[in-house]
Write a protein that holds these residues in place. Structure first.
Motif, PDB file in Angstrom:
ATOM      1  N   VAL A  54       0.851  -1.192   0.000  1.00  0.00           N
ATOM      2  CA  VAL A  54       0.000   0.000   0.000  1.00  0.00           C
ATOM      3  C   VAL A  54       0.884   1.238   0.000  1.00  0.00           C
ATOM      4  O   VAL A  54       1.843   1.335   0.779  1.00  0.00           O
ATOM      5  CB  VAL A  54      -0.941   0.037   1.221  1.00  0.00           C
ATOM      6  CG1 VAL A  54      -1.661   1.380   1.318  1.00  0.00           C
ATOM      7  CG2 VAL A  54      -1.954  -1.103   1.152  1.00  0.00           C
ATOM      8  N   THR A  55       0.581   2.162  -0.892  1.00  0.00           N
ATOM      9  CA  THR A  55       1.293   3.444  -0.943  1.00  0.00           C
ATOM     10  C   THR A  55       0.418   4.526  -0.335  1.00  0.00           C
ATOM     11  O   THR A  55      -0.762   4.638  -0.672  1.00  0.00           O
ATOM     12  CB  THR A  55       1.644   3.821  -2.397  1.00  0.00           C
ATOM     13  OG1 THR A  55       2.521   2.825  -2.939  1.00  0.00           O
ATOM     14  CG2 THR A  55       2.338   5.181  -2.458  1.00  0.00           C
ATOM     15  N   VAL A  56       0.989   5.301   0.574  1.00  0.00           N
ATOM     16  CA  VAL A  56       0.286   6.414   1.220  1.00  0.00           C
ATOM     17  C   VAL A  56       0.950   7.709   0.774  1.00  0.00           C
ATOM     18  O   VAL A  56       2.169   7.867   0.902  1.00  0.00           O
ATOM     19  CB  VAL A  56       0.326   6.305   2.754  1.00  0.00           C
ATOM     20  CG1 VAL A  56      -0.392   7.494   3.396  1.00  0.00           C
ATOM     21  CG2 VAL A  56      -0.287   4.983   3.223  1.00  0.00           C
ATOM     22  N   VAL A  57       0.155   8.627   0.239  1.00  0.00           N
ATOM     23  CA  VAL A  57       0.658   9.921  -0.235  1.00  0.00           C
ATOM     24  C   VAL A  57      -0.015  11.030   0.560  1.00  0.00           C
ATOM     25  O   VAL A  57      -1.246  11.078   0.656  1.00  0.00           O
ATOM     26  CB  VAL A  57       0.386  10.115  -1.739  1.00  0.00           C
ATOM     27  CG1 VAL A  57       0.880  11.489  -2.202  1.00  0.00           C
ATOM     28  CG2 VAL A  57       1.045   9.006  -2.554  1.00  0.00           C
ATOM     29  N   LEU A  58       0.788  11.920   1.123  1.00  0.00           N
ATOM     30  CA  LEU A  58       0.272  13.033   1.920  1.00  0.00           C
ATOM     31  C   LEU A  58       0.117  14.287   1.067  1.00  0.00           C
ATOM     32  O   LEU A  58       0.972  14.596   0.231  1.00  0.00           O
ATOM     33  CB  LEU A  58       1.211  13.320   3.088  1.00  0.00           C
ATOM     34  CG  LEU A  58       1.503  12.144   4.029  1.00  0.00           C
ATOM     35  CD1 LEU A  58       2.467  12.578   5.129  1.00  0.00           C
ATOM     36  CD2 LEU A  58       0.226  11.595   4.637  1.00  0.00           C
ATOM     37  N   LEU A  59      -0.957  15.011   1.308  1.00  0.00           N
ATOM     38  CA  LEU A  59      -1.230  16.263   0.601  1.00  0.00           C
ATOM     39  C   LEU A  59      -1.501  17.372   1.614  1.00  0.00           C
ATOM     40  O   LEU A  59      -1.967  17.108   2.721  1.00  0.00           O
ATOM     41  CB  LEU A  59      -2.457  16.129  -0.306  1.00  0.00           C
ATOM     42  CG  LEU A  59      -2.441  15.060  -1.398  1.00  0.00           C
ATOM     43  CD1 LEU A  59      -3.818  14.976  -2.044  1.00  0.00           C
ATOM     44  CD2 LEU A  59      -1.384  15.375  -2.445  1.00  0.00           C
TER      45      LEU A  59
END
Length: 205
Positions: A54-59
């Motif tokens: 799982v890839t988690v990307v923060l914005l």
């Protein structure tokens, strides 16, 4: 034992009991919102139930004009999730939180969770989020957070998962969250665990 306890030596950290394991989380002097903390962790858990990577990307998204409601961020996520599903062809989890301190208008912290088998970088997410945010108001702007990508692999040691959860816990801090009734401070995807879908399928037979 309480689900949340202060760290014995580090004032800016606490220990949160999640899934019968101890997880370090950020502790703010004004406290943290356990409802937000739990919601973010649970959506990540669901994603990990579907994908071994799982890839988690923060914005971080700043709104130019203040609004009491969250129409803009809701509109953004409706379009963003639709386009990401079409591009990556996987389930998408997310959480966003609303904050406002000294600025005239609010800003939002968000995390997007995707299958790590099809997404390993943040480029497409960053690009789409920025474009859609500017379409809503050209004066809106997005800020690229440092170390904003986490690549979790369930079959390896949990260092990356623990690091991702620690960053998610920052969103749960009470500081900057509105105390006004009727102001929604967060929202998440509503992904159901894999077992839930299996049970529903069995019930249909």
């Amino acid at each position: 034992m309480s689900r949340l306890s202060l760290h014995p030596t580090k004032s800016k950290l606490a220990i949160y009991e999640h899934n019968q394991a101890s997880q370090l989380v950020f502790m703010n002097p004004e406290g943290i919102n356990l409802k937000i903390l739990k919601a973010g962790f649970e959506q990540l858990d669901v994603m990990l139930g579907y994908y071994s990577k799982v890839t988690v990307v923060l914005l971080q998204l700043h709104q130019h004009t203040f609004t009491k409601g969250n129409q803009s961020i809701s509109a953004l996520f409706k379009k963003l999730i639709t386009q990401l599903k079409k591009h990556y062809r996987c389930r998408i989890g997310y959480i966003w939180v609303r904050e406002q301190e000294q600025a005239v208008s609010q800003h939002y912290h968000a995390a997007i969770m995707l299958s790590g088998h099809v997404c390993q970088k943040s480029y497409e997410i960053d690009k789409l989020a920025k474009e859609l945010w500017h379409q809503l108001d050209p004066a809106n702007f997005s800020y690229k957070v440092k170390n904003r990508v986490y690549r979790i692999q369930t079959y390896l040691k949990n260092h990356e998962l623990n690091a991702a959860r620690l960053r998610l816990s920052y969103m749960a801090k009470n500081k900057g969250k509105s105390a006004d009734k009727g102001v929604q401070n967060y929202s998440t995807s509503r992904l159901k665990p894999k077992q839930y879908h299996r049970t529903r399928s069995n019930n249909r037979n």
